[in-house]
Design an enzyme around this catalytic site. Sequence first.
Site, PDB file in Angstrom:
ATOM      1  N   SER A 127       0.842  -1.161  -0.050  1.00  0.00           N
ATOM      2  CA  SER A 127      -0.074   0.017  -0.006  1.00  0.00           C
ATOM      3  C   SER A 127       1.018   1.080   0.180  1.00  0.00           C
ATOM      4  CB  SER A 127      -0.977  -0.094   1.196  1.00  0.00           C
ATOM      5  OG  SER A 127      -1.860   1.128   1.310  1.00  0.00           O
ATOM      6  N   SER A 129       1.196   5.660  -1.776  1.00  0.00           N
ATOM      7  CA  SER A 129       0.533   7.029  -2.013  1.00  0.00           C
ATOM      8  C   SER A 129      -0.194   6.917  -3.240  1.00  0.00           C
ATOM      9  CB  SER A 129       1.752   7.993  -2.070  1.00  0.00           C
ATOM     10  OG  SER A 129       2.735   7.945  -2.622  1.00  0.00           O
ATOM     11  N   GLY A 131      -1.547   4.226  -4.655  1.00  0.00           N
ATOM     12  CA  GLY A 131      -2.615   3.218  -4.699  1.00  0.00           C
ATOM     13  C   GLY A 131      -2.134   1.855  -4.063  1.00  0.00           C
ATOM     14  N   ASP A 256      16.061   5.020 -13.019  1.00  0.00           N
ATOM     15  CA  ASP A 256      16.391   4.422 -11.562  1.00  0.00           C
ATOM     16  C   ASP A 256      16.726   2.856 -11.782  1.00  0.00           C
ATOM     17  OD1 ASP A 256      16.701   3.834  -8.871  1.00  0.00           O
ATOM     18  OD2 ASP A 256      14.774   3.851  -8.218  1.00  0.00           O
TER      19      ASP A 256
END
Length: 429
Positions: A127, A129, A131, A256
């Site tokens: 969980s 930010s 979704g 990244d």
Amino acid sequence: MGEKGHLSRVLLECSLSDKLCVVREKQYEVIIVPALLVGGFLILLAIILWLFIRGQRSQRQSPGPRGTASVPASRGRSQEAAGHGEKVLLPLKETSVEGFLRAATPRLAKLQVPREQLLEVLEQIHSGSCGTLYHATMTTKDHPKPKSVVLKALEDPVGLQEVQDFIGRIQFYQYLGKHKNLVQLEGCCTERLPLYMMLEDVVPGDLLSFLWTCRRDVMTMDGLLYDLTEKQIYHIGKQILLALEFLQEKHLFHGDVAARNILIQSDLTPKLCHLGLAYEVHAHGAISSARSSTIPLKWLAPERLLLRPASIRGDIWSFGILLYEMVTLGAPPYPEVPPTSILQYLQRKKIMKRPSSCSHAMYNIMKCCWRWSEDSRPLLGQLLQRLEAASRSADDKAVLQVPELVVPELYADVAGIRAESISYSFSVL
């Protein structure tokens, strides 16, 4: 003066010998010239004001671009563009979640999956930010047999900004299209809340966890599935470069590149994931400073550490770190350097030493990725050629062995990443 004087004398009804009339004539000229100048100025000012007011009225009456973002001229054209992977922008004038979804959903028609085809939500993965991630199963018209997917859900209560961002990410997948080395979008449910985005489920999971499992397998001799050779590292690396080339063709970069951001199939086909930075570049033209601050420092190129603009050359630097991760079976980079000291370390022209399990050919590839000047690093195509050449003589028999097991919390501390970011085996948008 003769003709003008005669005219003024006529107006004043003077005779030529009248001395007093000459004085009155001079006075008359002194008055009339400034009066004419002032009158002309007032007329010019009135014309300018009239033109300005007229322009303002026409501007108010004509529909301007405020509140919209490059909305296509016709609805049919929008749907056609969406079907061909082109960038489709949505109207921004909707001020409610319901109104925005009504405008957005038709443009995602080919991706819509009826909610009743989501058969089962198995377990929550993570969980965050953006979704909540779940394991789920679904069917489609093309695949009536249930298939496992990773379901990303945006649930109530939620604001318009979060909904727009969620829909934007679905559109981003639609824009990218399909590539065998990128995680694929399987479908979405966007006609009402909660919103769902379904992505392919890749087993066994993320590459970093896979590398750590290879260590356990060497320790326990549990079979051959998790045995990894030097040649297989080149095989994985070449496919990651193909994914980066695909992004570059769309004027994007990943931002990244790391083992934790790659999913691996049982046949060693890698899938580059965690495309959030590429989405930001696509949507906003650059990576936000808030998002940049979340990227672990030890994977960043020097120019990124110096807060210069990111580019595909930074991905090439990070690819060298990825090779190090694979050949060491998931060791953290720069194990002797604190994360906050990495820039000073690199400024002294230092790089990581060759691991004992790494061939000289592979280490030479790493070193060319770690050149300080980004312009001196190889291009993606050149790097791909180097890997192909090295793989032809690479060892395909000797299994890489690193007997020490990894403690995730200690790894996170040395690597400079949040421990919770490696507590689950799926990294998607």
